[in-house]
Design an enzyme around this catalytic site. Structure first.
Site, PDB file in Angstrom:
ATOM      1  N   TYR A  29       0.827  -1.211   0.000  1.00 59.80           N
ATOM      2  CA  TYR A  29       0.000   0.000   0.000  1.00 59.80           C
ATOM      3  C   TYR A  29       0.864   1.265   0.000  1.00 59.80           C
ATOM      4  CZ  TYR A  29      -3.523   3.343   1.709  1.00 59.80           C
ATOM      5  OH  TYR A  29      -4.358   4.419   1.879  1.00 59.80           O
TER       6      TYR A  29
ATOM      7  N   LYS B 235       1.054   4.109  -2.959  1.00 61.31           N
ATOM      8  CA  LYS B 235       0.712   5.506  -2.717  1.00 61.31           C
ATOM      9  C   LYS B 235       1.907   6.434  -2.943  1.00 61.31           C
ATOM     10  CE  LYS B 235      -3.642   4.996  -1.668  1.00 61.31           C
ATOM     11  NZ  LYS B 235      -4.659   5.439  -2.642  1.00 61.31           N
TER      12      LYS B 235
END
Length: 305
Positions: free
Chosen positions: A158, A162
């Site tokens: 994640y 990002k």
């Protein structure tokens, strides 16, 4: 107070069946934009459309998992078929597969990267092609995270996705500038299904759902609030008021809005003729290494009991 009018504009919001994505879709529709809602669950997507229409907005649903080029084309084509154009893309779709490095599988990594990073790329590419063909500019609003800015324990996939989205924001703002297409990333912090799993936040979120307001130390000190608090940034970035804003990562949550810095050199040292390992070891503690940077999302500061 300036009035934000998105009448005549058309937006696609990925992952907008619930949570932050639904709040973004509602905010765009409330300011006049027609919205393509996206989710992998047809019932959830249709319920989202119904809620927007009941509030006086215009919306349709496109049920498809984000990630592939085919999914991106479907979303853009649906906007054009239903509303005649595309002006705004919000890339909110995402999933989590949290595990520490030594336990994370290839499947855990690939699933998150496909939805967050590749999904942002494929949707942005399809939107950029359409917007450039229209020749009237547009807005790409990519969804980042504090994890992508600072890292976060257990979120290799994640955080990497990002961080990549922040890098794509800066790159695309340069590439699409001549087409008058702005590209910005938002970094939201809100009470969602994800954050309510954090024990420190859980009781406050539960109280909020019972009708109690979040305390000021959360709304202001931590910049932590509701999905609707974060949603205000999306119509602004999609509007003419933000036409000069591009290549930025903007945080929002609770009562707080903030601009994230881009990575930059903070200290430097020089050695005539270049460095040797031994010279680096000698100089490091009092030069470049004198103030190492912290990592991770800072722990919330709660009032003394």
């Amino acid at each position: 107070m300036s009035s934000i009018d998105l009448s005549g504009k058309v937006a696609v919001v990925t992952g907008s069946g619930r949570g932050l994505g639904l709040a973004y879709a509602h905010a765009l529709a409330a300011h006049g934009a027609s919205v393509v809602v996206n989710d992998v669950d047809e019932a959830v997507a249709e319920a989202a459309v119904k809620s927007i229409e009941e509030a006086g907005g215009r919306a349709v649903a496109e049920v498809v998992p984000v990630g592939t080029s085919e999914a991106a084309e479907r979303l853009v084509n649906r906007a054009v078929e239903e509303f005649g154009r595309l002006d705004v893309l919000v890339t909110n779709a995402g999933i989590l597969r949290d595990k520490v490095l030594w336990k994370m599988t290839d499947e855990d990594f690939d699933a998150v990267i496909t939805t967050h990073l590749k999904g942002t790329f494929t949707c942005a590419r399809a939107a950029a092609v359409r917007m450039r063909e229209q020749g009237e500019g547009g807005s790409l609003i990519l969804v980042g995270s504090p994890a992508g800015q600072r890292g976060n324990f257990g979120q290799t996939n994640y955080a990497a996705a990002k961080a990549g989205i922040a890098a794509m924001t800066r790159t695309w703002s340069m590439e699409l500038g001549r087409a008058n297409i702005t590209v910005n990333a938002i970094v939201p912090v809100a009470a969602t299904a994800m954050t309510e799993t954090i024990p420190a936040f859980a009781p406050y979120i539960e109280a909020m759902r019972g009708g109690e307001p979040l305390p000021d130390f959360l709304r202001k000190g931590e910049g932590f609030g509701t999905p609707e608090d974060c949603a205000a940034l999306v119509p602004f970035l999609a509007s003419e008021a933000a036409r000069g804003v591009t290549g930025q990562c903007v945080g929002i949550g609770g009562d707080k809005v903030a601009l994230w810095s881009h990575p930059q050199e903070i200290r430097a040292a020089y050695a005539d003729g270049g460095w040797t390992p031994g010279a680096l070891a000698d100089a490091w503690p009092t030069s470049v290494g004198a103030e190492l940077q912290s990592v991770g999302i800072p722990a919330p500061k709660f009032p003394e009991a």
